[in-house]
Scaffold this active site. Structure first.
Site, PDB file in Angstrom:
ATOM      1  N   GLU A 111       0.841  -1.202   0.000  1.00 36.48           N
ATOM      2  CA  GLU A 111       0.000   0.000   0.000  1.00 36.48           C
ATOM      3  C   GLU A 111       0.870   1.243   0.000  1.00 36.48           C
ATOM      4  O   GLU A 111       1.959   1.246   0.580  1.00 36.48           O
ATOM      5  CB  GLU A 111      -0.865   0.009   1.267  1.00 36.48           C
ATOM      6  N   ASP A 112       0.365   2.290  -0.616  1.00 41.54           N
ATOM      7  CA  ASP A 112       1.113   3.550  -0.583  1.00 41.54           C
ATOM      8  C   ASP A 112       1.001   4.227   0.777  1.00 41.54           C
ATOM      9  O   ASP A 112       1.997   4.593   1.386  1.00 41.54           O
ATOM     10  CB  ASP A 112       0.625   4.495  -1.706  1.00 41.54           C
ATOM     11  N   ASP A 115      -4.228   5.923   6.070  1.00 45.23           N
ATOM     12  CA  ASP A 115      -4.725   7.099   6.789  1.00 45.23           C
ATOM     13  C   ASP A 115      -5.714   6.597   7.848  1.00 45.23           C
ATOM     14  O   ASP A 115      -5.306   6.191   8.934  1.00 45.23           O
ATOM     15  CB  ASP A 115      -5.357   8.056   5.769  1.00 45.23           C
ATOM     16  N   PHE A 164      -1.722  16.065   4.139  1.00 49.67           N
ATOM     17  CA  PHE A 164      -1.965  15.399   2.858  1.00 49.67           C
ATOM     18  C   PHE A 164      -0.683  15.477   2.034  1.00 49.67           C
ATOM     19  O   PHE A 164      -0.082  16.550   1.902  1.00 49.67           O
ATOM     20  CB  PHE A 164      -3.130  16.049   2.106  1.00 49.67           C
ATOM     21  N   ARG A 177       1.914  12.183  -9.171  1.00 48.18           N
ATOM     22  CA  ARG A 177       2.360  10.820  -8.875  1.00 48.18           C
ATOM     23  C   ARG A 177       3.813  10.612  -9.280  1.00 48.18           C
ATOM     24  O   ARG A 177       4.493   9.744  -8.749  1.00 48.18           O
ATOM     25  CB  ARG A 177       1.492   9.807  -9.632  1.00 48.18           C
TER      26      ARG A 177
HETATM   27  P1  IMP Z   1      -7.659   5.298   4.302  1.00 50.73           P
HETATM   28  O1  IMP Z   1      -8.723   4.335   3.877  1.00 50.73           O
HETATM   29  O2  IMP Z   1      -8.233   6.486   5.063  1.00 50.73           O
HETATM   30  O3  IMP Z   1      -6.547   4.639   5.100  1.00 50.73           O
HETATM   31  O4  IMP Z   1      -7.058   5.955   3.004  1.00 50.73           O
HETATM   32  C1  IMP Z   1      -6.197   5.270   2.212  1.00 50.73           C
HETATM   33  C2  IMP Z   1      -6.206   5.764   0.785  1.00 50.73           C
HETATM   34  O5  IMP Z   1      -6.525   7.159   0.698  1.00 50.73           O
HETATM   35  C3  IMP Z   1      -4.815   5.604   0.201  1.00 50.73           C
HETATM   36  O6  IMP Z   1      -4.664   4.356  -0.439  1.00 50.73           O
HETATM   37  C4  IMP Z   1      -4.708   6.787  -0.733  1.00 50.73           C
HETATM   38  O7  IMP Z   1      -5.210   6.456  -2.007  1.00 50.73           O
HETATM   39  C5  IMP Z   1      -5.601   7.835  -0.125  1.00 50.73           C
HETATM   40  N1  IMP Z   1      -4.839   8.788   0.709  1.00 50.73           N
HETATM   41  C6  IMP Z   1      -4.900   8.936   2.050  1.00 50.73           C
HETATM   42  N2  IMP Z   1      -4.082   9.911   2.478  1.00 50.73           N
HETATM   43  C7  IMP Z   1      -3.470  10.391   1.370  1.00 50.73           C
HETATM   44  C8  IMP Z   1      -2.478  11.428   1.151  1.00 50.73           C
HETATM   45  O8  IMP Z   1      -1.982  12.119   2.070  1.00 50.73           O
HETATM   46  N3  IMP Z   1      -2.111  11.627  -0.141  1.00 50.73           N
HETATM   47  C9  IMP Z   1      -2.606  10.917  -1.200  1.00 50.73           C
HETATM   48  N4  IMP Z   1      -3.521   9.929  -1.034  1.00 50.73           N
HETATM   49  C10 IMP Z   1      -3.955   9.681   0.239  1.00 50.73           C
HETATM   50 MG    MG Z   2      -5.390   8.035  -4.182  1.00 52.55          MG
END
Ligand code: IMP
Ligand code: MG
Length: 191
Positions: A111-112, A115, A164, A177
């Site tokens: 995973e990148d 959050d 972010f 990206r």
């Molecule tokens: P989560 O479900 O809240 O953990 O969000 C995860 C997804 O939201 C990641 O796989 C990203 O695609 C996107 N995301 C969350 N935070 C960021 C950020 O700071 N920059 C870019 N994408 C983010």
């Molecule tokens: Mg994204």
């Protein structure tokens, strides 16, 4: 390019321009190499199947896979989560499913960024139902104290503040990206 190899970022006119560097490309390279060494040691004798989560993880996945000294296999899933440009709702739609069978495989989700953790939690549930021999997670970035679900992530590149961020695969509205480094976004579009 700057001396550290970062792209010069032209400021955008739409209020989306990335700001200061949070993690340099040099630091990313060093950390990805370490993660590759850890995974190589931990998966000796049981080659992993890397499952990259598109689109954000594609850059990290490419570097991580080459830092693992084992015969890895790779597959990708694409998910899109509903929400605003910067917050996910936790409702995840699978846009592209896996091509390979996970039964008895040693799967590592790549995973990148984590959050709220809702996307990862959803993915883990779906993949673990497919009877892999093991299922772990390698996330490049984890936002500190933001998780709304209890997740154990054995391989984490960096813990970062709740800003972010963009670059190294991560986007805001599909941009940035291809930055080599990770930068904080100063202003995000209002919906
Ligand atoms: P989560 O479900 O809240 O953990 O969000 C995860 C997804 O939201 C990641 O796989 C990203 O695609 C996107 N995301 C969350 N935070 C960021 C950020 O700071 N920059 C870019 N994408 C983010
Ligand atoms: Mg994204």
């Amino acid at each position: 390019m700057t001396p550290d190899g970062e792209h010069e970022v032209a400021s955008a006119s739409d209020g989306l321009s990335p700001g200061r560097i949070l993690i340099s490309h040099t630091d990313i390279e060093r950390r990805v190499a370490e993660l590759g060494q850890e995974i190589t040691a931990d998966y000796e004798g049981r080659p992993p199947l890397l499952v990259g989560v598109l689109k954000g993880a594609f850059v990290f996945m490419a570097d991580l896979a080459r830092a693992i000294r084992l015969p890895v296999e790779m597959d990708f899933m694409a998910v899109s989560s509903y929400g605003t440009a910067t917050k996910t709702s936790g409702i995840v739609r699978i846009v592209k499913d896996l091509d390979v069978d996970l039964v008895d495989r040693h799967v590592i989700i790549v995973e990148d960024i984590v959050d709220s953790g809702l996307t990862l939690s959803y993915l883990k549930k779906g993949l673990s139902a497919q009877s892999p021999a093991s299922l772990e997670v390698c996330a490049l970035l984890v936002k500190r104290d933001q998780q709304r679900v209890d997740l154990k992530i054995p391989y984490v590149g960096f813990e970062i503040p709740a800003d972010f961020v963009v670059g190294y695969g991560l986007d805001v509205a599909e941009r940035y990206r291809n930055l080599r480094e990770i930068r904080v976004v100063d202003a995000v579009p209002t919906q």
